[in-house]
Enzyme design. Structure first.
Site, PDB file in Angstrom:
ATOM      1  N   ALA A  12       0.825  -1.221   0.000  1.00  0.00           N
ATOM      2  CA  ALA A  12       0.000   0.000   0.000  1.00  0.00           C
ATOM      3  C   ALA A  12       0.854   1.264   0.000  1.00  0.00           C
ATOM      4  CB  ALA A  12      -0.925  -0.016   1.210  1.00  0.00           C
ATOM      5  N   ALA A  13       2.087   1.147  -0.540  1.00  0.00           N
ATOM      6  CA  ALA A  13       2.999   2.293  -0.459  1.00  0.00           C
ATOM      7  C   ALA A  13       3.100   3.078  -1.758  1.00  0.00           C
ATOM      8  CB  ALA A  13       4.389   1.805  -0.055  1.00  0.00           C
ATOM      9  N   ARG A  18      -1.484   7.303 -11.645  1.00  0.00           N
ATOM     10  CA  ARG A  18      -2.429   7.240 -12.770  1.00  0.00           C
ATOM     11  C   ARG A  18      -3.843   7.683 -12.366  1.00  0.00           C
ATOM     12  NH1 ARG A  18      -0.369   1.260 -14.468  1.00  0.00           N
ATOM     13  NH2 ARG A  18       0.469   1.407 -12.337  1.00  0.00           N
ATOM     14  N   LYS A  25      -4.608   6.790  -4.010  1.00  0.00           N
ATOM     15  CA  LYS A  25      -5.394   5.823  -4.787  1.00  0.00           C
ATOM     16  C   LYS A  25      -6.142   4.835  -3.901  1.00  0.00           C
ATOM     17  CE  LYS A  25      -3.353   2.267  -7.035  1.00  0.00           C
ATOM     18  NZ  LYS A  25      -2.637   1.600  -8.145  1.00  0.00           N
ATOM     19  N   GLN A  78       7.948   2.053   3.935  1.00  0.00           N
ATOM     20  CA  GLN A  78       8.915   1.813   2.857  1.00  0.00           C
ATOM     21  C   GLN A  78       9.853   3.011   2.760  1.00  0.00           C
ATOM     22  OE1 GLN A  78       7.133   0.621  -0.849  1.00  0.00           O
ATOM     23  NE2 GLN A  78       9.042   0.800  -2.002  1.00  0.00           N
TER      24      GLN A  78
HETATM   25  C1  UD1 Z   1       2.036  -4.737 -10.494  1.00  0.00           C
HETATM   26  C2  UD1 Z   1       3.005  -5.835 -10.969  1.00  0.00           C
HETATM   27  C3  UD1 Z   1       2.486  -6.374 -12.314  1.00  0.00           C
HETATM   28  C4  UD1 Z   1       1.093  -6.903 -12.156  1.00  0.00           C
HETATM   29  C5  UD1 Z   1       0.155  -5.846 -11.547  1.00  0.00           C
HETATM   30  C6  UD1 Z   1      -1.157  -6.497 -11.160  1.00  0.00           C
HETATM   31  C7  UD1 Z   1       5.222  -5.217 -10.122  1.00  0.00           C
HETATM   32  C8  UD1 Z   1       6.545  -4.675 -10.469  1.00  0.00           C
HETATM   33  N1  UD1 Z   1       4.335  -5.284 -11.114  1.00  0.00           N
HETATM   34  O1  UD1 Z   1       2.089  -3.703 -11.470  1.00  0.00           O
HETATM   35  O2  UD1 Z   1       3.336  -7.426 -12.766  1.00  0.00           O
HETATM   36  O3  UD1 Z   1       0.587  -7.334 -13.419  1.00  0.00           O
HETATM   37  O4  UD1 Z   1       0.723  -5.278 -10.348  1.00  0.00           O
HETATM   38  O5  UD1 Z   1      -2.098  -5.567 -10.711  1.00  0.00           O
HETATM   39  O6  UD1 Z   1       4.998  -5.589  -8.986  1.00  0.00           O
HETATM   40  N2  UD1 Z   1       3.442  -0.444  -4.136  1.00  0.00           N
HETATM   41  C9  UD1 Z   1       4.208  -0.352  -2.998  1.00  0.00           C
HETATM   42  N3  UD1 Z   1       5.444   0.210  -3.096  1.00  0.00           N
HETATM   43  C10 UD1 Z   1       5.956   0.662  -4.272  1.00  0.00           C
HETATM   44  C11 UD1 Z   1       5.172   0.540  -5.430  1.00  0.00           C
HETATM   45  C12 UD1 Z   1       3.929  -0.032  -5.336  1.00  0.00           C
HETATM   46  O7  UD1 Z   1       3.768  -0.746  -1.916  1.00  0.00           O
HETATM   47  O8  UD1 Z   1       7.062   1.165  -4.257  1.00  0.00           O
HETATM   48  C13 UD1 Z   1       2.100  -1.013  -4.034  1.00  0.00           C
HETATM   49  C14 UD1 Z   1       1.016  -0.114  -4.602  1.00  0.00           C
HETATM   50  O9  UD1 Z   1       0.461   0.717  -3.579  1.00  0.00           O
HETATM   51  C15 UD1 Z   1      -0.016  -1.097  -5.135  1.00  0.00           C
HETATM   52  C16 UD1 Z   1       0.811  -2.316  -5.474  1.00  0.00           C
HETATM   53  O10 UD1 Z   1       2.050  -2.188  -4.801  1.00  0.00           O
HETATM   54  O11 UD1 Z   1      -0.955  -1.445  -4.151  1.00  0.00           O
HETATM   55  C17 UD1 Z   1       1.067  -2.433  -6.974  1.00  0.00           C
HETATM   56  O12 UD1 Z   1       1.705  -1.277  -7.440  1.00  0.00           O
HETATM   57  P1  UD1 Z   1       1.420  -0.668  -8.879  1.00  0.00           P
HETATM   58  O13 UD1 Z   1       2.310   0.478  -9.075  1.00  0.00           O
HETATM   59  O14 UD1 Z   1      -0.027  -0.465  -9.083  1.00  0.00           O
HETATM   60  O15 UD1 Z   1       1.911  -1.884  -9.797  1.00  0.00           O
HETATM   61  P2  UD1 Z   1       1.471  -2.229 -11.273  1.00  0.00           P
HETATM   62  O16 UD1 Z   1       2.174  -1.337 -12.214  1.00  0.00           O
HETATM   63  O17 UD1 Z   1       0.005  -2.287 -11.349  1.00  0.00           O
HETATM   64 CA    CA Z   2      -1.627  -1.799  -9.989  1.00  0.00          CA
END
Ligand code: UD1
Ligand code: CA
Length: 480
Positions: A12-13, A18, A25, A78
């Protein structure tokens, strides 16, 4: 029974760029609760030994919701290294030392996934003996998702993110759902080797899959039965799609529980709403928040109820109500506006173009047309005629109006608060009540009526009115 060998990590970080929003979000509402609330509710159902939620962007706002929804969750911050891999690395570091069970990682932005599917995933992982087992799916549009790259023999080989994928890889229909089970030890080892060498400069959790394979471990992908279960929310178009999907599920669940919903497409029911059997919901109705509707009540069409309680057998038509209580058998609408603190007694009525606020109205009392009743208390079985208004605001302060039972308040009466009317009191039409009215009294403020004969002929000569008056006078004289 708590699963001592299971830890859940909720991601959730992320920034959620988008969404293009000042609201994080994961705090955008979906079915009346934040997106992340759905994931936390599912995590709770699994009854794991530990739940870790990783936060960073808007961390305080996220942490507040997580602490309220799932107090047992451990919140991990994080650091500045971005990416889902870094998030999980820091979560794993917060596990009790020597934890050797399974780590279930769920994306905070995949809200529709149910506990049953996650239990199947954990069971499949434990039965299969792979170092990691992930959920995959085949969505209609795979744009944006990480793609599952398989070997010619069909074994899972690695995951490539959309932004890093070649044209050929982007043509792959199977995607990574963002839901994984890892053996804790292998996960710890591999995360240490994940780099930020990719299109987004992030530590990808998905790289762990390729690293495990290179190290000779098996990794399994379990396709989900229906791709909507694992649809992620990244932008507002996806948010509305998920909301429609969730709403369809909620409506259907209530239909199967005995509620008539005439038009599911225009009926929106939040997840916390409670409905009893034999409730009828007509088109264009939104039931939001902690709204409760008791048996036999009919709601709609075109009605919005927020945190409102509707009693058995009540009718609420073309109405907007927030934090109101509507008694058994009461009638509300059409075109009524019930603001917070409205309590309408059993068999009472709030009718056409009437507005109430902070008003407790007794059983059987009727406000049938064009009323404003605010900061007031009204007894039982009274009648407030058309246009009865409480003047509760003197321009600076709000004042209360207290009205007894069995009153008959005539049309266009203005009750200038603070003021009281006793039981059984009446008013005449157009009365302005500035002094208390004792029980059983009739209050009138109207000056005696005076008719000025011939006024139209004198002041408006030659008009249609003057001609009509003249003809009517002539007719009367000729005895017609
Ligand atoms: C991610 C996956 C992708 C998958 C998709 C499914 C990775 C690299 N990619 O992409 O393969 O198809 O989810 O929905 O994991 N988050 C953190 N810390 C961060 C970045 C993100 O906690 O530094 C959390 C976000 O809050 C979110 C989740 O991780 O809840 C996914 O992050 P998001 O940036 O939406 O990943 P996607 O590009 O959708
Ligand atoms: Ca996502």
């Amino acid at each position: 029974m708590t699963d001592q060998n299971l830890a859940i990590v909720v991601l959730a970080a992320g920034q959620g760029t988008r969404m293009k929003s000042a609201t994080p979000k994961l705090l955008h509402p979906l079915g009346g609760i934040p997106i992340v609330g759905h994931v936390l509710a599912t995590a709770r159902e699994l009854d794991a030994a530990r739940v870790i939620a990783v936060v960073r962007h808007e961390r305080d706002r996220l942490a507040e919701v997580i602490e309220a929804d799932l107090p047992e969750a451990v919140i991990v911050d994080q650091d500045e290294v971005p990416g889902t891999g870094r998030a999980v690395e820091q979560a794993v570091a917060a596990l009790p030392e020597g934890f050797a069970g399974d780590v279930l990682v769920v994306n905070g932005d995949v809200p529709l996934l149910d506990a049953a599917t996650l239990r199947e995933l954990v069971a499949a992982h434990r039965a299969g003996g792979a170092a990691a087992t992930i959920l995959s799916s085949f969505p209609a549009d795979a744009t944006g998702y990480g793609r599952i790259v398989r070997t010619p023999e069909g074994h899972l080989d690695r995951i490539v993110e959309h932004k890093d994928a070649t044209e050929a890889e982007r043509a792959i229909g199977e995607i990574n759902a963002g839901i994984y089970v890892f053996g804790a030890a292998a996960l710890r080892d591999m995360l240490a080797n994940v780099t930020t060498d990719n299109a987004q400069g992030e530590k990808y959790l998905t790289d762990v899959i390729g690293l495990l394979r290179e190290a000779g471990f098996d990794v399994d992908a379990l396709p989900v039965s229906e791709s909507w279960l694992v649809e992620g929310i990244n932008d507002r178009a996806q948010l509305s799609e998920a909301a429609a999907r969730l709403n369809a599920l909620v409506v259907r669940t209530w239909q199967l529980a005995g509620v008539t919903v005439q038009d599911p497409a225009t009926t929106w029911i939040d997840v916390k709403v409670v409905l009893e059997p034999d409730v009828t919901i007509l088109p264009g109705t939104q039931l939001r928040g902690a709204t409760v509707v008791r048996t036999g009540a009919e709601i709609g069409p075109d009605t919005t109820l927020v945190d409102t309680e509707v009693g058995a057998g009540a009718t609420v038509k073309r109405t907007d109500a927030t934090l109101a209580v509507i008694g058994d058998g009461a009638t509300v609408g059409p075109f009524s506006y019930l603001r917070p603190g409205t309590v309408l007694g059993a068999n009472g009525k709030i009718g056409t173009f009437s507005e109430t606020k902070n008003a407790v109205i007794g059983a059987g009392t009727k406000l049938a047309h064009f009323n404003y009743v605010g900061d007031a208390e009204v007894g039982e079985k009274g009648n407030l005629g058309a246009g009865v208004i409480t003047a509760n605001y003197d321009g600076v302060n709000k004042h209360r109006t207290v009205i007894g039972s069995h009153v008959r308040i005539s049309t266009n009466t203005v009750l200038v608060a603070p003021v009281r009317m006793g039981d059984g009191a009446y008013t005449g039409a157009g009365t302005v009540v500035r002094k208390d009215v004792p029980p059983g009294a009739l209050a009138i403020t109207v000056a005696p009526q005076r008719n000025i004969e011939g006024w139209v002929a004198e002041k408006r000569p030659g008009t249609e009115a003057a001609r009509a008056a003249e003809q009517s006078g002539a007719a009367q004289e000729s005895g017609e």
